[in-house]
Structures are given as structure tokens and as C-alpha cells.
Scaffold this active site. Structure first.
Site, mmCIF file in Angstrom:
data_model
loop_
_atom_site.group_PDB
_atom_site.id
_atom_site.type_symbol
_atom_site.label_atom_id
_atom_site.label_comp_id
_atom_site.label_asym_id
_atom_site.label_seq_id
_atom_site.Cartn_x
_atom_site.Cartn_y
_atom_site.Cartn_z
ATOM 1 N N GLY A 61 50.456 80.500 74.194
ATOM 2 C CA GLY A 61 50.642 81.947 74.083
ATOM 3 C C GLY A 61 49.447 82.735 74.618
ATOM 4 O O GLY A 61 48.512 82.169 75.197
ATOM 5 N N ASP A 87 58.689 72.443 67.751
ATOM 6 C CA ASP A 87 58.683 73.564 66.814
ATOM 7 C C ASP A 87 58.025 73.078 65.526
ATOM 8 O O ASP A 87 58.596 72.253 64.804
ATOM 9 C CB ASP A 87 60.141 73.999 66.575
ATOM 10 N N SER A 125 45.495 88.578 60.974
ATOM 11 C CA SER A 125 45.604 89.888 61.611
ATOM 12 C C SER A 125 45.061 90.954 60.685
ATOM 13 O O SER A 125 45.190 90.848 59.455
ATOM 14 C CB SER A 125 47.080 90.174 61.898
ATOM 15 N N ALA A 126 44.499 92.000 61.269
ATOM 16 C CA ALA A 126 44.056 93.149 60.477
ATOM 17 C C ALA A 126 45.235 93.817 59.783
ATOM 18 O O ALA A 126 45.042 94.640 58.893
ATOM 19 C CB ALA A 126 43.334 94.148 61.368
ATOM 20 N N TYR A 170 56.422 90.566 59.089
ATOM 21 C CA TYR A 170 55.377 89.935 59.907
ATOM 22 C C TYR A 170 54.029 90.041 59.190
ATOM 23 O O TYR A 170 53.303 89.062 59.028
ATOM 24 C CB TYR A 170 55.311 90.612 61.292
ATOM 25 N N LYS A 197 51.538 87.018 57.365
ATOM 26 C CA LYS A 197 50.111 86.745 57.611
ATOM 27 C C LYS A 197 49.353 86.706 56.290
ATOM 28 O O LYS A 197 48.536 85.807 56.053
ATOM 29 C CB LYS A 197 49.503 87.803 58.539
ATOM 30 N N PHE A 245 41.839 92.533 65.292
ATOM 31 C CA PHE A 245 42.232 93.926 65.461
ATOM 32 C C PHE A 245 43.186 93.973 66.674
ATOM 33 O O PHE A 245 44.166 93.241 66.671
ATOM 34 C CB PHE A 245 40.983 94.828 65.459
ATOM 35 N N ASN A 289 56.102 95.939 73.057
ATOM 36 C CA ASN A 289 55.927 96.750 71.849
ATOM 37 C C ASN A 289 54.539 97.353 71.809
ATOM 38 O O ASN A 289 54.327 98.395 71.223
ATOM 39 C CB ASN A 289 56.072 95.871 70.597
ATOM 40 N N LEU A 346 50.683 98.698 73.119
ATOM 41 C CA LEU A 346 50.273 99.758 74.038
ATOM 42 C C LEU A 346 49.821 99.256 75.413
ATOM 43 O O LEU A 346 50.327 99.719 76.444
ATOM 44 C CB LEU A 346 49.146 100.575 73.389
ATOM 45 N N ASP A 354 53.343 103.299 61.584
ATOM 46 C CA ASP A 354 52.018 103.426 62.219
ATOM 47 C C ASP A 354 51.044 104.173 61.309
ATOM 48 O O ASP A 354 51.444 105.067 60.565
ATOM 49 C CB ASP A 354 52.122 104.206 63.542
HETATM 50 C C1 UD1 Z 1 50.712 96.285 66.198
HETATM 51 C C2 UD1 Z 1 51.236 95.870 64.862
HETATM 52 C C3 UD1 Z 1 50.279 94.889 64.232
HETATM 53 C C4 UD1 Z 1 50.054 93.722 65.145
HETATM 54 C C5 UD1 Z 1 49.541 94.205 66.479
HETATM 55 C C6 UD1 Z 1 49.462 93.054 67.468
HETATM 56 C C7 UD1 Z 1 52.543 97.800 64.074
HETATM 57 C C8 UD1 Z 1 52.673 98.874 63.048
HETATM 58 N N1 UD1 Z 1 51.452 97.027 64.001
HETATM 59 O O1 UD1 Z 1 49.498 97.003 65.966
HETATM 60 O O2 UD1 Z 1 50.820 94.444 63.002
HETATM 61 O O3 UD1 Z 1 49.132 92.834 64.567
HETATM 62 O O4 UD1 Z 1 50.450 95.152 67.013
HETATM 63 O O5 UD1 Z 1 48.752 93.455 68.596
HETATM 64 O O6 UD1 Z 1 53.404 97.627 64.913
HETATM 65 N N2 UD1 Z 1 51.504 103.259 71.059
HETATM 66 C C9 UD1 Z 1 52.102 104.296 71.782
HETATM 67 N N3 UD1 Z 1 53.113 103.969 72.639
HETATM 68 C C10 UD1 Z 1 53.557 102.688 72.822
HETATM 69 C C11 UD1 Z 1 52.934 101.644 72.090
HETATM 70 C C12 UD1 Z 1 51.913 101.968 71.205
HETATM 71 O O7 UD1 Z 1 51.739 105.456 71.652
HETATM 72 O O8 UD1 Z 1 54.493 102.467 73.611
HETATM 73 C C13 UD1 Z 1 50.389 103.578 70.158
HETATM 74 C C14 UD1 Z 1 50.640 103.266 68.690
HETATM 75 O O9 UD1 Z 1 51.248 104.333 68.031
HETATM 76 C C15 UD1 Z 1 49.219 102.962 68.206
HETATM 77 C C16 UD1 Z 1 48.532 102.362 69.424
HETATM 78 O O10 UD1 Z 1 49.293 102.792 70.543
HETATM 79 O O11 UD1 Z 1 48.565 104.168 67.868
HETATM 80 C C17 UD1 Z 1 48.479 100.845 69.421
HETATM 81 O O12 UD1 Z 1 49.801 100.341 69.202
HETATM 82 P P1 UD1 Z 1 50.142 98.785 69.341
HETATM 83 O O13 UD1 Z 1 49.558 98.243 70.593
HETATM 84 O O14 UD1 Z 1 51.605 98.604 69.114
HETATM 85 O O15 UD1 Z 1 49.311 98.112 68.152
HETATM 86 P P2 UD1 Z 1 49.327 98.439 66.577
HETATM 87 O O16 UD1 Z 1 50.463 99.273 66.201
HETATM 88 O O17 UD1 Z 1 47.963 98.890 66.206
#
Ligand code: UD1
Length: 340
Positions: free
Chosen positions: A10, A58, A123-124, A149, A153, A178, A198, A200, A293
Site C-alpha cells: 500500500g 488476506d 491514526s490520529a 474506521y 484503530k 496525522f 477521499n 485532499l 470533519d
Molecule cells: C481523513 C480521515 C481520517 C484518516 C485520514 C487518512 C475523516 C473525517 N478523517 O482525515 O480518519 O485517518 O483521512 O489520511 O475523513 N478536504 C476538502 N476537499 C476534499 C477533501 C478534503 O476540502 O475533496 C478538506 C477536509 O475538509 C479537511 C482537509 O481537506 O479539512 C483534509 O481532508 P482529508 O485529506 O480527507 O483528511 P482528514 O479528513 O483530515
């Protein structure tokens, strides 16, 4: 030392395999390839010039231990598990079964084989809604978590603590990540999410490369520097080095460590950093906040700094540069090369 990496194909596992091989460890990868690619392992072999024994299995399946009967290892880094937050809400039983059974089977196997060194991919997210910032390891864990999820953890951390109490020679590190981002600077390995990302950084990378039209920014009304969510982004190579440091410093008992930089960045700061690194525009629109969030999470990484002699050395700008190198040279992730 020979290290078994469960889920070693991964995103974080493949970068950790590379760092361990470069430090002279031998590694064995076990993976079921449900959300990873054999190509990642092949490229780690290419980058290091080493051969990686690969076991396709698995770990959560009954009898999983049998596939490792002829394989020797002295320590385990346990990455294997499902990790999509939204999916875990839709499929809680699958998430608990996979993420808990894999750990239970692994602990049985380690006891049978007399293996006592374990590093766990936590995970945090176990901290839930932050009560204070930055979050240190004393922050309450497993209170009011919002998805299976995250619970899996926190439950795995407890399972490992209980297993260690019954088997005192067990030495375990719980690494609370983090927000991992970036890629190996070669651009040969990186994050390859299935379907719509999913998280950012992979989403931004796909917008920059032209695969998606624009980023949806989930809310701009948070009490942060510019109203968008703030996270502690950690370069995946720093994270991989954190695993090597944890392995080197394992002592009997169970110890939790935050792996983060201690610095927060907002969504819009990440967008701007990515635009600067890639030279491409990242169009975005502000949309409603995403359920579950929080406004801000930032690590207090001092325990890992002091006890593991580890700290992050790479910047967000470098993470964006490396993520772009990976995305622009592998616009379809590992798939293109496999089907070519
Ligand atoms: C998410 C998970 C966390 C996991 C981590 C793995 C949630 C609530 N938490 O963290 O449990 O361990 O991923 O990396 O899902 N954002 C946008 N647009 C997007 C995607 C994200 O604005 O299309 C924003 C989010 O609102 C957040 C930030 O970017 O403020 C980071 O988001 P993301 O990368 O999904 O991570 P987390 O939510 O912190």
C-alpha cells in the site's frame, strides 16, 4: 533483521519498505491487493535493487497464518487494513471484521512463532474531536469517535495493549499518523487511491493533472486562518522514516507516538502550495462542510522527536512537488503500466 510488512504494497507500506531496505533491513511483504498493486512492490525493488518476497494473502481470513509457515521474520509492521472513513460507515461489519481479525490473527501468529516486535499503523483519528491543540499522546483516545474506521484503530490499540499485558516480552509501538501526503521524490511510487479520492492531496493532484474539473473545498466557516480546515500534513517519506525509527527503538511494553510535523496548513494553503509546485491551476469551489470533519488537528510530535530521535525534515512544498512528480508521470496510478 527481517521485517514482515502486512499491507506492505500500500501507500505507506511501500514507502516504508523502501526506507527499510535502504537501511539494510530485509523485508517480506504480505498483502491481499484489495486496495494496492503488485506494481508498487516491483518498483520498490527497482529503486533499491533488492528482491522482496511477496505473499498474497488476506490476513483476516481464517487460517491466514498457514501461508506464512515457511517464512521467517523477527519483527512486524502491521499496515494491513481498510481505511476509507465513509465506506466504514456504510459497511461497518466488514470494517470491523477485516481490521480486527487481521490484528487478532497476527498476534496469534506472533505468539506461536515467538516474534515479539510489533509496530502498528494507528491514526490520529483515535483522538476524535480535539479537546486541545496541539494534540499530544495524553489526549483522550476513543471518546466520541464518529466512524467504524476510527473505532477499529482505537480498538486495535486496546487489543495490542491487552495482548502485551498477557505476553510481557511483546514490544509494540502504536504510530498515530496525522495526514500523510507526498510520494517518493523519484515519482515512481505514490498514493494510488481507487476511484474518486477521499483525501485532499490526491484529489488536488488529479485536478492539477486535468483528470477532475475542480476541488470541492469542504467549508470556509471554520475558526481557522482562512476559514478552511487545518491539518498537520506529513510527507510520506518522513512517515516511513518514523517507522524505521520506531523499530530501532522498540522496548518492551506498548508506547504510542504521534507522527506529525507540529505545523498545521489550511485547505487553501495546500491548494496554493500545489499550484506553485506543479505550475498548474487548481480550480476550486467552496461547498458545505463534510460531515464528521473538525476545524483543526495538529500533532505535538515531541515524544517521537525525543524518544525516537526522529523528526520531520520535509516541507509541504516538497510534498506537493513529489506528489506532482508521481501524479504527472503516473496519471492513472499503477494501472497504466500494468495494462500497457
Ligand atoms: C481523513 C480521515 C481520517 C484518516 C485520514 C487518512 C475523516 C473525517 N478523517 O482525515 O480518519 O485517518 O483521512 O489520511 O475523513 N478536504 C476538502 N476537499 C476534499 C477533501 C478534503 O476540502 O475533496 C478538506 C477536509 O475538509 C479537511 C482537509 O481537506 O479539512 C483534509 O481532508 P482529508 O485529506 O480527507 O483528511 P482528514 O479528513 O483530515
Amino acid at each position: 533483521m527481517r521485517v514482515l510488512l502486512t499491507g506492505g504494497a500500500g501507500y505507506i507500506g511501500s514507502h516504508t519498505a523502501l526506507v527499510l531496505l535502504e537501511r539494510g533491513y530485509r523485508v517480506v511483504v504480505l498483502d491481499d491487493f484489495s486496495n494496492s498493486s503488485v506494481e508498487a512492490v516491483r518498483r520498490v525493488e527497482e529503486l533499491t535493487g533488492e528482491t522482496i518476497p511477496l505473499i498474497e494473502a488476506d490476513l483476516a481470513a481464517p487460517g491466514a497464518a498457514a501461508v506464512l509457515s515457511g517464512v521467517d521474520f523477527d519483527a512486524v509492521i502491521h499496515f494491513a487494513g481498510l481505511k476509507a472513513v465513509g465506506e466504514s460507515v456504510q459497511q461497518p461489519v466488514r470494517y470491523y471484521r477485516t481490521n480486527l481479525d487481521s490484528t487478532l490473527n497476527l498476534l496469534d501468529l506472533m505468539a506461536e512463532r515467538g516474534v515479539a516486535k510489533l509496530v502498528f499503523s494507528s491514526s490520529a483519528t483515535v483522538y476524535g474531536d480535539p479537546r486541545y491543540l496541539p494534540q499530544d499522546e495524553q489526549h483522550p483516545v476513543g471518546v466520541g469517535l464518529t466512524n467504524p474506521y476510527g473505532w477499529s484503530k482505537a480498538m486495535n490499540e486496546q487489543i495490542i495493549r491487552d495482548a502485551q499485558a498477557a505476553r510481557p516480552e511483546l514490544a509494540a509501538a502504536l504510530l498515530r499518523y496525522f495526514n500523510p501526503v507526498g510520494a517518493h521524490p523519484s515519482g515512481r511510487i505514490g498514493e494510488d487511491p481507487a476511484g474518486i479520492p477521499n483525501n485532499l492531496m490526491p484529489y488536488i493532484a488529479q485536478v492539477a493533472v486535468g483528470a477532475r474539473e475542480r476541488l470541492s473545498v469542504f467549508g470556509d466557516g471554520y475558526p481557522t486562518v482562512d476559514g478552511t480546515g487545518v491539518r498537520d500534513y506529513i510527507h510520506v517519506m518522513d512517515l516511513a522514516e518514523g517507522h524505521a525509527a520506531a523499530l530501532e527503538h522498540l522496548t518492551s511494553g506498548v508506547t504510542a507516538y504521534n507522527l506529525g510535523s507540529g505545523t498545521g496548513s489550511s485547505v487553501l494553503e495546500v491548494v496554493r502550495a500545489f499550484e506553485a509546485a506543479s505550475g498548474r491551476p487548481v480550480p476550486y469551489e467552496i461547498v458545505a462542510p463534510r460531515a464528521g470533519d473538525v476545524a483543526e488537528t495538529v500533532a505535538d510530535p515531541r515524544k517521537a522527536n525525543e524518544e525516537l530521535g526522529w523528526r520531520t525534515t520535509r516541507t509541504l512544498a516538497e510534498a506537493c512537488r513529489d506528489s506532482w512528480a508521481w501524479q504527472s508521470s503516473n496519471p492513472h496510478g499503477y494501472r497504466a503500466e500494468r495494462t500497457a
